[in-house]
Design a protein around this motif. Structure first.
Motif, PDB file in Angstrom:
ATOM      1  N   ARG A 106       0.809  -1.223   0.000  1.00 33.08           N
ATOM      2  CA  ARG A 106       0.000   0.000   0.000  1.00 33.08           C
ATOM      3  C   ARG A 106       0.840   1.271   0.000  1.00 33.08           C
ATOM      4  N   ALA A 107       2.133   1.156   0.287  1.00 34.95           N
ATOM      5  CA  ALA A 107       2.999   2.348   0.277  1.00 34.95           C
ATOM      6  C   ALA A 107       4.430   1.938  -0.035  1.00 34.95           C
ATOM      7  N   LEU A 108       5.115   2.793  -0.783  1.00 34.16           N
ATOM      8  CA  LEU A 108       6.541   2.629  -1.078  1.00 34.16           C
ATOM      9  C   LEU A 108       7.246   3.911  -0.669  1.00 34.16           C
ATOM     10  N   ASP A 109       8.309   3.755   0.098  1.00 36.45           N
ATOM     11  CA  ASP A 109       9.112   4.898   0.536  1.00 36.45           C
ATOM     12  C   ASP A 109      10.477   4.766  -0.129  1.00 36.45           C
ATOM     13  N   PHE A 110      10.820   5.736  -0.980  1.00 32.90           N
ATOM     14  CA  PHE A 110      12.099   5.741  -1.691  1.00 32.90           C
ATOM     15  C   PHE A 110      13.035   6.728  -1.004  1.00 32.90           C
ATOM     16  N   GLN A 111      14.245   6.270  -0.672  1.00 35.35           N
ATOM     17  CA  GLN A 111      15.253   7.135  -0.073  1.00 35.35           C
ATOM     18  C   GLN A 111      16.528   7.019  -0.902  1.00 35.35           C
ATOM     19  N   VAL A 112      16.975   8.143  -1.454  1.00 42.67           N
ATOM     20  CA  VAL A 112      18.190   8.172  -2.272  1.00 42.67           C
ATOM     21  C   VAL A 112      19.297   8.774  -1.423  1.00 42.67           C
ATOM     22  N   LYS A 113      20.390   8.019  -1.268  1.00 44.81           N
ATOM     23  CA  LYS A 113      21.523   8.463  -0.450  1.00 44.81           C
ATOM     24  C   LYS A 113      22.760   8.564  -1.331  1.00 44.81           C
ATOM     25  N   ASN A 114      23.562   9.604  -1.090  1.00 48.07           N
ATOM     26  CA  ASN A 114      24.789   9.775  -1.873  1.00 48.07           C
ATOM     27  C   ASN A 114      25.886   8.857  -1.344  1.00 48.07           C
ATOM     28  N   ALA A 115      27.087   8.957  -1.905  1.00 51.49           N
ATOM     29  CA  ALA A 115      28.190   8.073  -1.541  1.00 51.49           C
ATOM     30  C   ALA A 115      28.598   8.231  -0.080  1.00 51.49           C
ATOM     31  N   ASP A 116      28.314   9.393   0.523  1.00 54.65           N
ATOM     32  CA  ASP A 116      28.634   9.625   1.933  1.00 54.65           C
ATOM     33  C   ASP A 116      27.523   9.153   2.863  1.00 54.65           C
TER      34      ASP A 116
ATOM     35  N   THR B 229       7.692   6.060 -11.099  1.00 52.73           N
ATOM     36  CA  THR B 229       8.736   6.963 -11.590  1.00 52.73           C
ATOM     37  C   THR B 229       9.008   8.056 -10.562  1.00 52.73           C
ATOM     38  N   LEU B 230      10.286   8.287 -10.304  1.00 56.48           N
ATOM     39  CA  LEU B 230      10.715   9.388  -9.437  1.00 56.48           C
ATOM     40  C   LEU B 230      11.489  10.379 -10.288  1.00 56.48           C
ATOM     41  N   GLU B 231      11.161  11.653 -10.147  1.00 56.37           N
ATOM     42  CA  GLU B 231      11.916  12.688 -10.846  1.00 56.37           C
ATOM     43  C   GLU B 231      12.685  13.488  -9.809  1.00 56.37           C
ATOM     44  N   THR B 232      13.971  13.674 -10.045  1.00 59.17           N
ATOM     45  CA  THR B 232      14.818  14.371  -9.094  1.00 59.17           C
ATOM     46  C   THR B 232      16.007  14.989  -9.813  1.00 59.17           C
ATOM     47  N   GLU B 233      16.720  15.844  -9.128  1.00 57.93           N
ATOM     48  CA  GLU B 233      17.962  16.420  -9.659  1.00 57.93           C
ATOM     49  C   GLU B 233      19.122  15.816  -8.896  1.00 57.93           C
TER      50      GLU B 233
ATOM     51  N   VAL C 190      19.583  12.492   0.049  1.00 60.39           N
ATOM     52  CA  VAL C 190      19.460  13.605  -0.905  1.00 60.39           C
ATOM     53  C   VAL C 190      18.062  13.695  -1.509  1.00 60.39           C
ATOM     54  N   LYS C 191      17.272  12.623  -1.385  1.00 59.17           N
ATOM     55  CA  LYS C 191      15.907  12.637  -1.919  1.00 59.17           C
ATOM     56  C   LYS C 191      15.102  11.588  -1.172  1.00 59.17           C
ATOM     57  N   ARG C 192      13.899  11.974  -0.789  1.00 61.38           N
ATOM     58  CA  ARG C 192      12.990  11.014  -0.161  1.00 61.38           C
ATOM     59  C   ARG C 192      11.593  11.283  -0.683  1.00 61.38           C
ATOM     60  N   GLU C 193      10.918  10.210  -1.064  1.00 63.56           N
ATOM     61  CA  GLU C 193       9.559  10.349  -1.576  1.00 63.56           C
ATOM     62  C   GLU C 193       8.764   9.106  -1.198  1.00 63.56           C
ATOM     63  N   THR C 194       7.567   9.341  -0.688  1.00 70.16           N
ATOM     64  CA  THR C 194       6.682   8.242  -0.314  1.00 70.16           C
ATOM     65  C   THR C 194       5.475   8.262  -1.236  1.00 70.16           C
ATOM     66  N   ARG C 195       5.135   7.103  -1.748  1.00 74.89           N
ATOM     67  CA  ARG C 195       3.961   6.959  -2.607  1.00 74.89           C
ATOM     68  C   ARG C 195       2.984   6.012  -1.921  1.00 74.89           C
ATOM     69  N   SER C 196       1.716   6.384  -1.922  1.00 71.14           N
ATOM     70  CA  SER C 196       0.664   5.551  -1.339  1.00 71.14           C
ATOM     71  C   SER C 196      -0.240   5.031  -2.442  1.00 71.14           C
ATOM     72  N   PHE C 197      -0.734   3.799  -2.249  1.00 70.33           N
ATOM     73  CA  PHE C 197      -1.582   3.145  -3.244  1.00 70.33           C
ATOM     74  C   PHE C 197      -2.754   2.489  -2.531  1.00 70.33           C
TER      75      PHE C 197
END
Length: 134
Positions: A54-64, A84-88, A68-75
């Motif tokens: 019912r939910a996905l939590d995406f956490q993007v971490k750099n080499a350290d 799809t995640l859009e980020t810089e 740097v990015k966190r997004e939670t999607r609920s279904f």
């Protein structure tokens, strides 16, 4: 003013410094801002078991290891086949932690995906399988 001419604001000495600082700030903004590129991270949800999520939590971490990015999607009735995640992000190596939560109970163990992004990688597609329950 007595005994002298009134100074014009265009001739004030601080104005030259202000213009120089603004120009320097603009150059730094352009230089540092171009390192991060728009990226599209596409996750194909493969295999069985996704209908229970019912939910996905995406956490993007750099080499350290910094987040740097966190997004939670609920279904409400399970996720679609693709998320799809859009980020810089700048070019480099990242870890993407994906936490899946069902209707009840604790979240499942995280899935950890390593991404290495080059300058040309604007769209990255990866497959994900449902993590097993604890």
């Amino acid at each position: 003013m007595e005994g002298g001419e009134r100074r014009n604001w265009k001739q004030h000495p601080l104005l030259k410094r202000l213009v120089l600082l603004a120009l320097l700030g603009w150059v730094l903004w352009l230089t540092l801002g171009k390192n991060a590129s728009k990226r599209e991270l596409v996750w194909w949800l493969e295999g069985k078991g996704w209908s229970d999520i019912r939910a996905l939590d995406f956490q993007v971490k750099n080499a350290d290891g910094e987040l740097v990015k966190r997004e939670t999607r609920s279904f409400p009735s399970g996720p679609p086949g693709m998320v799809t995640l859009e980020t810089e992000l700048t070019s480099g190596t990242y870890e993407v932690w994906v936490f899946a939560r069902g209707e009840s109970g604790p979240s499942r163990p995280p899935l950890v995906e390593r991404l290495t992004l080059g300058d040309e990688d604007e769209r990255v597609e990866r497959g994900l399988r449902v993590p097993v329950s604890r």
